[in-house]
Every structure is written in C-alpha cells, then in structure tokens.
Design a protein around this motif. Sequence first.
Motif, PDB file in Angstrom:
ATOM      1  N   TYR B  53       0.598  -1.387  -0.091  1.00  0.00           N
ATOM      2  CA  TYR B  53       0.259   0.265   0.300  1.00  0.00           C
ATOM      3  C   TYR B  53       0.450   1.143  -0.270  1.00  0.00           C
ATOM      4  N   LEU B  54       2.308   1.472   1.047  1.00  0.00           N
ATOM      5  CA  LEU B  54       2.675   2.958   1.288  1.00  0.00           C
ATOM      6  C   LEU B  54       3.500   2.380  -0.408  1.00  0.00           C
ATOM      7  N   PHE B  56       2.735   1.593  -3.632  1.00  0.00           N
ATOM      8  CA  PHE B  56       1.609   2.349  -4.131  1.00  0.00           C
ATOM      9  C   PHE B  56       1.424   3.769  -4.137  1.00  0.00           C
ATOM     10  N   LYS B  57       1.054   4.158  -3.045  1.00  0.00           N
ATOM     11  CA  LYS B  57       1.350   5.511  -2.497  1.00  0.00           C
ATOM     12  C   LYS B  57       1.646   6.410  -2.637  1.00  0.00           C
ATOM     13  N   GLU B  59       4.909   6.393  -0.415  1.00  0.00           N
ATOM     14  CA  GLU B  59       5.089   7.013   1.099  1.00  0.00           C
ATOM     15  C   GLU B  59       6.196   5.870   1.275  1.00  0.00           C
TER      16      GLU B  59
END
Lengths: 191, 65
Positions: B53-54, B56-57, B59
Amino acid sequence: MEVIDEKNIILKRELNELDLFVLKFVKIIERYTPYVIISGYVSLLFGRSRGTEDVDLFIPIIDKIKFNQIYSELKLAGFWAINADDEEELYSMLKEGLAIRFAEKNKVIPNMEVKFTKDIIDYLTLEEKISVRTKQGELFISNIAFQIAYKRFILLSQKDIEDALFLQKMFDITEEKINKYKRILKEHGRT
Amino acid sequence: MAEPELNKKQREDFIVQWVNFIKSHSDEEWSKQQNILINSQLKSAHQFTREEYLKFKQELNNPVD
C-alpha cells in the motif's frame, strides 16, 4: 440536512461503514486535540457519489507525550499505523511534515491520513472548521468555500474539480466567497 | 465536442442532477443510495499489505517494522 449557521450543520443521513470508521477514529482524537477533516471525505459526507480509500485530517502540532497517549488509545481501539509500529518513528514523520495513516488492525483500507498543521493555511483550516452533527456523533470538517477554493485552484485533478462542483451546487456557494479564499491562498503562496 | 470533453460534461451534468436529487429528497433517502456504493466499494477493496500500500501511495520511505 439542516444548515444552522456558518459553523453548524445537522445531517440526518444514514451512516455508512466509512462514516462509522471516521467517527470511531475522531472520538479518540478529539479527547486530546482539535482536528479538522479536509478534502474528499467532506464531499462524500454530504452525498457525493464516489468511493475513497482515505480520509485526510489535520491536527495542530502536539508534543510527543500527547501523541503517545493518542497512539496507545488508538491501538487499544483496534487501529494500527500503516507506516510503522514504533511511536518515535511515527512522531518523527509527523514532525517532518509527513502524513501517517491509521487503519483497522491488519487492514489498509479505509485509512485516516493524519498530518500536523504546517503553515497559516492549515492553521486557518483548523480555525474555521465546521461542526457536523450526525446520528452517531459530531465531526469537524473544513469550511466549505475554503475547501472548494483549495480543490479548484490548488489540487486541480478531475476528481477534485468535480468535488468542488458538487459542494458549490450543494451549498449554493457564491463565486465571491470562493474567490475570497482564492485570494487568501494566493497571499500565502499556495497558488 | 471531443470525447474527453464530452465525458467531462456528462460527468458534471450527472453531479448537478445528483445534487438536485439530494436537495429534493430526505437525508435518509439519498444516503441509502449512496451507502450502497460506498459500502460495496469498501467491502470489495483489495487489502494490500502495508508495504504494498505504501509503495502504491509512494510513501515507502522506510521499511515498515
């Protein structure tokens, strides 16, 4: 929906799972600090028909002790931080101006994206917050005209332009009001 | 009108129509319809790992503990 005055709205909508997630989170946060919800969720709350995976929220800069108290309580309530587990690291990220994200344990969607206020614009967003009373609790969101100006003149994506249109039509916000916030954004170097 | 512009216009027209629907119906009524969309989106959301997820973002500055 009943707009009581410029700072108070009563919303009698049926709440969805995203609303309940947000309310659960802010019930913990508000015991320690003021907060304001910004961006996409503001338009979703009033009926915009689109999905989202995260909800953006500003809090003022708080000390590490208070942050640790919030983090402990969030963990007890079943949240985890997506970025890291270590509270020192999470606090450092906030101090560096980065966002940290909280979701229900072992999930990443939906999540609350939390940031410290970093400048006068963020501070003003917090100061001008609006109370929205729902069937299951109160939420503080950004000023609607301010939100429209930010989306229309700063963020500029198709999604943001559409959110701005939705909010403007929904609340019958005049161009004059939006331009007032456009000027403020410009004065503080955001446009 | 070029296709992207037409698409944009149609989307904006839909938003205006939807606002009119909201304004002419009770909060309970319009929110039931909106909640179908939001609840189903959350239910079907792919739960990435934290790292995925990170990433993907964009971050993922530091590895997650």
